[in-house]
Design a protein around this motif. Structure first.
Motif, PDB file in Angstrom:
ATOM      1  N   SER A   1       0.838  -1.209   0.000  1.00 53.24           N
ATOM      2  CA  SER A   1       0.000   0.000   0.000  1.00 53.24           C
ATOM      3  C   SER A   1       0.863   1.246   0.000  1.00 53.24           C
ATOM      4  O   SER A   1       0.522   2.252  -0.635  1.00 53.24           O
TER       5      SER A   1
ATOM      6  N   ASP B   1      -5.617  -1.526  -4.946  1.00 59.37           N
ATOM      7  CA  ASP B   1      -5.078  -2.073  -3.699  1.00 59.37           C
ATOM      8  C   ASP B   1      -5.996  -3.158  -3.142  1.00 59.37           C
ATOM      9  O   ASP B   1      -7.023  -2.855  -2.545  1.00 59.37           O
ATOM     10  N   GLU B   2      -5.632  -4.384  -3.330  1.00 57.90           N
ATOM     11  CA  GLU B   2      -6.433  -5.529  -2.877  1.00 57.90           C
ATOM     12  C   GLU B   2      -7.917  -5.298  -3.085  1.00 57.90           C
ATOM     13  O   GLU B   2      -8.704  -5.406  -2.140  1.00 57.90           O
TER      14      GLU B   2
HETATM   15 MG   LIG Z   1      -2.137  -2.850   2.172  1.00 65.01          MG
END
Ligand SMILES: [Mg+2]
Ligand SMILES: Nc1ncnc2c1ncn2[C@@H]1O[C@H](COP(=O)(O)OP(=O)(O)O)[C@@H](O)[C@H]1O
Lengths: 273, 291
Positions: free
Chosen positions: B59, B171-172
């Motif tokens: 991240s 992000d995911e």
């Molecule tokens: Mg993360």
């Protein structure tokens, strides 16, 4: 909770009628029962001093006669003018100040102790001070309402601004949002429900303070009228004005709660499919 | 893939990020290296996936590429220009969707267009196009709290696509949706990717997901986050869950990346002070047998 569903079947009309009457029943049953009990108790003279406890019908009679003579409207008008004036001036000060204090953290931290001290002063205790400064006219009454109203909206606005989800700020920033737009597009809408709750509480508070202020020093208004009739042992008239106050407070809260519900439909988390 | 194949779109050079963290015992601030010497050249139209244990700086990396935080060292160039802040040429899709709850689907999708000052009528046409693309027609007036997790995720994707950034940072994005929705979303993303030819950096916890989606999978080491290896995924496109998962190459690639993630470090990495303390890689990244 499910959103309002539009029922589209032949029995729809009946259903809606049932729903509405059910609602009305639940909203008014306890109040009606209370009034009937009162009426019966007063008529049967079940109380020690019957003169202090007139039947409800007599109280409504007094209310009607006050309305007929025009006193009710005059007092109501004056009182509403005071409380609305105080209320709106209060909001005008509290909301911008709250936004500033909430947004500029250092400024807020600096100011917070003073705000806490002010907030914890009992509003009515300040009335004599306001009278000293502004005389016994309208200004002192309106300013004490401004003062009382200020804190609820101010503190709610501050916590509204401060509780903005940092993820939303991040999302907005990632899309090139500048400071000014961030405030208008993210911070303000996120804080709005908090601000509105403060406003709703403030509205109720403005009426409570108004009545107390009118009882403490006024020659007009519903608070004064109630006080006057009590002093002159015109008990049905006194109760008539108490009913007016009750209706005013409840009505105001009811209206504002509805506005809140409609405006912040996005807020409840229950609508997940 | 892209007509501009071979043209460098993003250049990440020696990125390094440091956080200052208070040591619980000594009560003093200590440097914590979250990202170390991260260099990668990304060609236009490439789909990059990044895998690594949680807390390895994924991240952090996306935030730097998005321009939301400045790195302590190294540089990023996009189209040969240094990145100094966020811009509408990059779209970030965050793990928690981060939809504006007071805006309905349409208004959420139009947000970037409003920032871009696109006129209202045009905005509506564009938002409708992307709402249709992510299969949400009919839900334009719904608020995020009236949508399921998968639908919210699709709104977030539409919002990032609508202002047409050349680079998508994800992000995911599918971590919080159920397995079935996840597969649907993956196929949908593959379809969108084929249609729009964007350059994508996709962070994920799932090795399978990385192999399914990406042209290249960047495998990171735990603290400090460095690149262990970049694995080229040669599976042919167009890809779909149903086809890819049964192919032999797929299993080999998944296994290879799994081994890379579990290979012991030359020197065991010290546990960072992150919320999860010492992490157990084996628990976090496993090629799940079910899929
Ligand atoms: Mg993360
Ligand atoms: N703002 C911050 N302050 C201090 N430490 C941070 C901050 N953000 C992230 N970290 C730490 O940096 C490391 C990398 O975080 P992150 O990039 O979120 O990892 P990942 O996304 O790979 O799970 C973690 O150990 C985390 O605890």
């Amino acid at each position: 909770m499910a959103k309002k569903e539009i029922i589209k079947d032949p029995t729809a009309k009946k259903n809606i009628f049932l729903v509405v009457s059910r609602r009305v029943f639940f909203a008014s049953a306890s109040i009606l029962a209370f009034l009937i009990l009162w009426e019966v108790a007063a008529r049967l003279k079940l109380v020690s001093v019957p003169a202090f406890f007139p039947p409800i019908s007599k109280i409504f009679g007094a209310l009607a006669s006050e309305a007929e003579k025009g006193y009710l409207w005059k007092n109501l008008f004056i009182s509403l003018r005071r409380s609305l004036l105080g209320f709106f001036i209060g909001l005008l000060v509290a909301i911008p100040l709250g936004l500033l204090v909430g947004w500029f953290k250092t400024f807020g931290d600096l100011l917070n102790p003073l705000l806490q001290v002010f907030r914890n002063l009992p509003t009515l205790a300040l009335l004599p001070v306001f009278v000293m400064f502004f005389g016994i006219g309208e200004v002192s009454k309106v300013s004490v309402i401004v003062w009382g109203v200020l804190w609820y909206t101010l503190l709610n606005t501050i916590s509204g601004v401060r509780s903005v989800d940092p993820q939303l700020v991040k999302a907005a920033r990632s899309m090139g949002t500048g400071n000014l737009r961030l405030f208008g597009y993210v911070v303000l809408p996120a804080a709005l429900p908090f601000i509105f709750t403060g406003v709703r509480i403030s509205a109720t508070v403005s009426i409570l303070i108004l009545i107390a202020a009118e009882m403490m020093g006024a020659s007009t208004g519903i608070g004064y009228a109630m006080f006057f009739y009590q002093a002159n042992f015109l008990i049905p008239e006194m109760f008539a004005y108490i009913i007016v106050m009750a209706v005013l407070g409840t009505g105001l809260n009811f209206i504002l709660e509805h506005i809140e519900k409609i405006s912040f439909r996005w807020r409840d988390d229950a609508g997940t499919t | 893939m892209s007509v501009n194949e071979g043209k460098e779109k993003i250049a990440l050079r020696n990125l390094r990020q440091i956080y200052y963290i208070r040591n619980q015992q000594t009560k003093r601030l200590e440097e914590f290296v979250a990202l170390e010497d991260f260099s990668l050249s990304i060609e236009e139209g490439t789909f990059i996936a990044i895998v690594g244990p949680s807390g390895c700086g994924k991240s952090t990396l996306l935030d730097i590429v998005a321009g939301l935080t400045r790195s302590k060292g190294g540089s990023i160039e996009i189209d040969g220009e240094k990145v100094t802040g966020p811009s509408l040429n990059r779209g970030l899709i965050m793990q928690g969707y981060a939809l504006f709850p007071w805006r309905n689907v349409r208004k959420n999708v139009e947000y970037g267009l409003e920032v871009k000052r696109v006129p209202k009528a045009e905005r509506k046409a564009i938002s409708q196009k992307y709402i249709d693309l992510v299969d949400l027609s009919g839900f334009e007036e719904r608020y995020p709290n009236e949508l399921s997790g998968g639908m919210r995720q699709r709104v977030a994707i539409a919002r990032a696509l609508a202002y047409d950034p050349q680079v998508l940072l994800m992000d995911e994005p599918f971590a919080a949706v159920d397995a079935q929705t996840r597969e649907t979303m993956q196929d949908e993303l593959l379809r969108i990717y084929a249609k729009t030819e964007k350059t994508i950096i996709f962070v994920t916890h799932s090795i399978e997901e990385a192999v399914l989606l990406a042209d290249r999978v960047v495998v990171m080491t735990p603290r400090p986050g460095r690149i262990r290896e970049v694995v080229d995924i040669t599976l042919p496109r167009p890809r779909f869950n149903a086809d890819v998962r049964v192919s032999a190459d797929y299993g080999v690639l998944v296994q290879r990346i799994w081994e890379l993630l579990h290979e012991p470090d030359v020197a065991p990495a010290p546990a960072g002070p992150g919320e999860d303390g010492v992490i157990d890689i084996a628990d976090e990244i496993l090629p799940s047998a079910v899929l």
